[in-house]
Design a protein around this motif. Sequence first.
Motif, PDB file in Angstrom:
ATOM      1  N   TRP A 161       0.818  -1.214   0.000  1.00  0.00           N
ATOM      2  CA  TRP A 161       0.000   0.000   0.000  1.00  0.00           C
ATOM      3  C   TRP A 161       0.847   1.257   0.000  1.00  0.00           C
ATOM      4  CZ3 TRP A 161      -5.193   1.164  -0.339  1.00  0.00           C
ATOM      5  CH2 TRP A 161      -6.044   0.066  -0.462  1.00  0.00           C
ATOM      6  N   LEU A 162       2.121   1.145   0.335  1.00  0.00           N
ATOM      7  CA  LEU A 162       2.995   2.315   0.330  1.00  0.00           C
ATOM      8  C   LEU A 162       3.368   2.747  -1.079  1.00  0.00           C
ATOM      9  CD1 LEU A 162       5.303   1.430   3.339  1.00  0.00           C
ATOM     10  CD2 LEU A 162       3.500   3.173   3.260  1.00  0.00           C
ATOM     11  N   ASP A 163       3.159   1.874  -2.046  1.00  0.00           N
ATOM     12  CA  ASP A 163       3.476   2.183  -3.442  1.00  0.00           C
ATOM     13  C   ASP A 163       2.202   2.574  -4.188  1.00  0.00           C
ATOM     14  OD1 ASP A 163       6.213   1.408  -3.053  1.00  0.00           O
ATOM     15  OD2 ASP A 163       5.535  -0.678  -3.156  1.00  0.00           O
ATOM     16  N   ASP A 164       2.342   3.492  -5.129  1.00  0.00           N
ATOM     17  CA  ASP A 164       1.216   3.911  -5.971  1.00  0.00           C
ATOM     18  C   ASP A 164       0.004   4.341  -5.151  1.00  0.00           C
ATOM     19  OD1 ASP A 164       2.642   3.393  -8.356  1.00  0.00           O
ATOM     20  OD2 ASP A 164       2.164   1.260  -8.164  1.00  0.00           O
ATOM     21  N   SER A 165       0.262   5.096  -4.088  1.00  0.00           N
ATOM     22  CA  SER A 165      -0.817   5.592  -3.234  1.00  0.00           C
ATOM     23  C   SER A 165      -0.697   7.101  -3.069  1.00  0.00           C
ATOM     24  CB  SER A 165      -0.739   4.962  -1.836  1.00  0.00           C
ATOM     25  OG  SER A 165      -1.077   3.608  -1.865  1.00  0.00           O
ATOM     26  N   PHE A 166      -1.856   7.729  -2.961  1.00  0.00           N
ATOM     27  CA  PHE A 166      -1.924   9.147  -2.617  1.00  0.00           C
ATOM     28  C   PHE A 166      -2.190   9.205  -1.124  1.00  0.00           C
ATOM     29  CE2 PHE A 166      -3.957  13.269  -2.026  1.00  0.00           C
ATOM     30  CZ  PHE A 166      -3.080  14.087  -2.734  1.00  0.00           C
ATOM     31  N   GLY A 185     -14.815   4.108   2.107  1.00  0.00           N
ATOM     32  CA  GLY A 185     -14.194   2.902   1.567  1.00  0.00           C
ATOM     33  C   GLY A 185     -12.843   2.572   2.165  1.00  0.00           C
ATOM     34  N   TYR A 186     -12.354   3.385   3.088  1.00  0.00           N
ATOM     35  CA  TYR A 186     -11.077   3.074   3.744  1.00  0.00           C
ATOM     36  C   TYR A 186     -11.255   1.888   4.681  1.00  0.00           C
ATOM     37  CZ  TYR A 186      -8.900   7.433   2.179  1.00  0.00           C
ATOM     38  OH  TYR A 186      -8.364   8.451   1.416  1.00  0.00           O
ATOM     39  N   GLN A 187     -10.268   1.004   4.673  1.00  0.00           N
ATOM     40  CA  GLN A 187     -10.230  -0.148   5.569  1.00  0.00           C
ATOM     41  C   GLN A 187      -8.971  -0.066   6.422  1.00  0.00           C
ATOM     42  OE1 GLN A 187     -12.752  -2.438   5.760  1.00  0.00           O
ATOM     43  NE2 GLN A 187     -13.781  -1.085   4.300  1.00  0.00           N
ATOM     44  N   ASP A 188      -9.020  -0.660   7.598  1.00  0.00           N
ATOM     45  CA  ASP A 188      -7.846  -0.691   8.457  1.00  0.00           C
ATOM     46  C   ASP A 188      -6.788  -1.606   7.857  1.00  0.00           C
ATOM     47  OD1 ASP A 188      -9.112   0.969  10.285  1.00  0.00           O
ATOM     48  OD2 ASP A 188      -9.835  -0.693  11.519  1.00  0.00           O
ATOM     49  N   ALA A 219      -4.219   4.316  13.564  1.00  0.00           N
ATOM     50  CA  ALA A 219      -4.536   3.262  12.603  1.00  0.00           C
ATOM     51  C   ALA A 219      -4.120   3.774  11.229  1.00  0.00           C
ATOM     52  CB  ALA A 219      -6.030   2.950  12.611  1.00  0.00           C
ATOM     53  N   VAL A 220      -3.558   2.891  10.416  1.00  0.00           N
ATOM     54  CA  VAL A 220      -3.276   3.225   9.018  1.00  0.00           C
ATOM     55  C   VAL A 220      -4.400   2.599   8.209  1.00  0.00           C
ATOM     56  CG1 VAL A 220      -1.675   2.976   7.089  1.00  0.00           C
ATOM     57  CG2 VAL A 220      -0.793   3.317   9.407  1.00  0.00           C
ATOM     58  N   MET A 221      -4.999   3.419   7.346  1.00  0.00           N
ATOM     59  CA  MET A 221      -6.157   2.999   6.570  1.00  0.00           C
ATOM     60  C   MET A 221      -5.881   3.194   5.085  1.00  0.00           C
ATOM     61  SD  MET A 221      -9.047   4.822   9.006  1.00  0.00           S
ATOM     62  CE  MET A 221     -10.442   3.866   8.396  1.00  0.00           C
ATOM     63  N   GLY A 222      -6.486   2.356   4.264  1.00  0.00           N
ATOM     64  CA  GLY A 222      -6.314   2.473   2.821  1.00  0.00           C
ATOM     65  C   GLY A 222      -7.617   2.230   2.099  1.00  0.00           C
ATOM     66  N   ALA A 223      -7.751   2.855   0.920  1.00  0.00           N
ATOM     67  CA  ALA A 223      -8.961   2.701   0.103  1.00  0.00           C
ATOM     68  C   ALA A 223      -8.589   2.768  -1.364  1.00  0.00           C
ATOM     69  CB  ALA A 223      -9.971   3.812   0.411  1.00  0.00           C
ATOM     70  N   PRO A 224      -9.275   1.968  -2.185  1.00  0.00           N
ATOM     71  CA  PRO A 224      -9.100   2.131  -3.629  1.00  0.00           C
ATOM     72  C   PRO A 224      -9.724   3.448  -4.056  1.00  0.00           C
ATOM     73  CG  PRO A 224     -10.820   0.509  -3.176  1.00  0.00           C
ATOM     74  CD  PRO A 224     -10.245   0.920  -1.845  1.00  0.00           C
ATOM     75  N   LEU A 225      -9.173   4.027  -5.118  1.00  0.00           N
ATOM     76  CA  LEU A 225      -9.745   5.252  -5.672  1.00  0.00           C
ATOM     77  C   LEU A 225     -10.510   4.939  -6.937  1.00  0.00           C
ATOM     78  CD1 LEU A 225      -6.826   7.780  -5.076  1.00  0.00           C
ATOM     79  CD2 LEU A 225      -8.879   7.410  -3.689  1.00  0.00           C
ATOM     80  N   PRO A 226     -11.596   5.645  -7.242  1.00  0.00           N
ATOM     81  CA  PRO A 226     -12.122   6.771  -6.467  1.00  0.00           C
ATOM     82  C   PRO A 226     -12.806   6.296  -5.183  1.00  0.00           C
ATOM     83  CG  PRO A 226     -13.618   6.279  -8.272  1.00  0.00           C
ATOM     84  CD  PRO A 226     -12.414   5.372  -8.433  1.00  0.00           C
ATOM     85  N   LEU A 227     -12.853   7.220  -4.212  1.00  0.00           N
ATOM     86  CA  LEU A 227     -13.565   6.937  -2.973  1.00  0.00           C
ATOM     87  C   LEU A 227     -15.056   6.849  -3.244  1.00  0.00           C
ATOM     88  CD1 LEU A 227     -11.726   9.410  -0.557  1.00  0.00           C
ATOM     89  CD2 LEU A 227     -11.336   6.946  -0.826  1.00  0.00           C
ATOM     90  N   ARG A 228     -15.775   6.224  -2.323  1.00  0.00           N
ATOM     91  CA  ARG A 228     -17.240   6.145  -2.439  1.00  0.00           C
ATOM     92  C   ARG A 228     -17.817   7.559  -2.309  1.00  0.00           C
ATOM     93  NH1 ARG A 228     -17.730   1.965   2.185  1.00  0.00           N
ATOM     94  NH2 ARG A 228     -16.876   0.122   1.188  1.00  0.00           N
TER      95      ARG A 228
END
Length: 190
Positions: free
Chosen positions: A104-109, A161-164, A179-188
């Motif tokens: 998740w650290l790669d190709d993330s905003f 859409g962010y998940q832990d 907590a570090v959270m991540g979500a696919p884009l676009p967001l809901r």
Amino acid sequence: MLHFPGHGHRHQPDDVVIGPLDLSARVDEALAVQAVAFGLGADEVAVRRQIVLRHMTYPGARALGATLPDGSLVGFVYGMPNDRAHWWSTVVEPYLRAHGHEGWLDDSFVITELHVHPRHQNRGVGRSLITDITDGAAEPRSILSAIDTDSPARGLYHSLGYQDLARHVLFPSAPKPYAVMGAPLPLRHR
């Protein structure tokens, strides 16, 4: 000011307008909002001022603000493409790796900061700020960190859409775990 394609000024309740923000020029106003929203003292604001100004020099860093008709800033968000060499990434990487989420650290905003003045919270301002800034991201996903508690902010992130990805993340000098959270884009969107 910067212009983000497809992201003109959007009106919110109470005539709050979401639009591009020259965060370097308005850093003190933004940090005043953050201080009230996040409970920061003067010493911590001074430290964060230098961090924000440094972040805004990074490639791809951008900010949006929420302003009233008189120009007063009542909220802001800023972020940038994530870089594993940045301090935040070096702190969260072992936690993400331990949970199988290091990729998740790669190709993330990364959403670095998102704050709305308490008088304007729970009105869709934070949701508009984060969805607008991530809608302009070239990356396929977004990551952020938030205090690891059942808060309205974490509720907002989950609804988008962010998940832990990792919990109980300890930052040096931070009194509470994150907590570090991540979500696919676009967001809901609603």
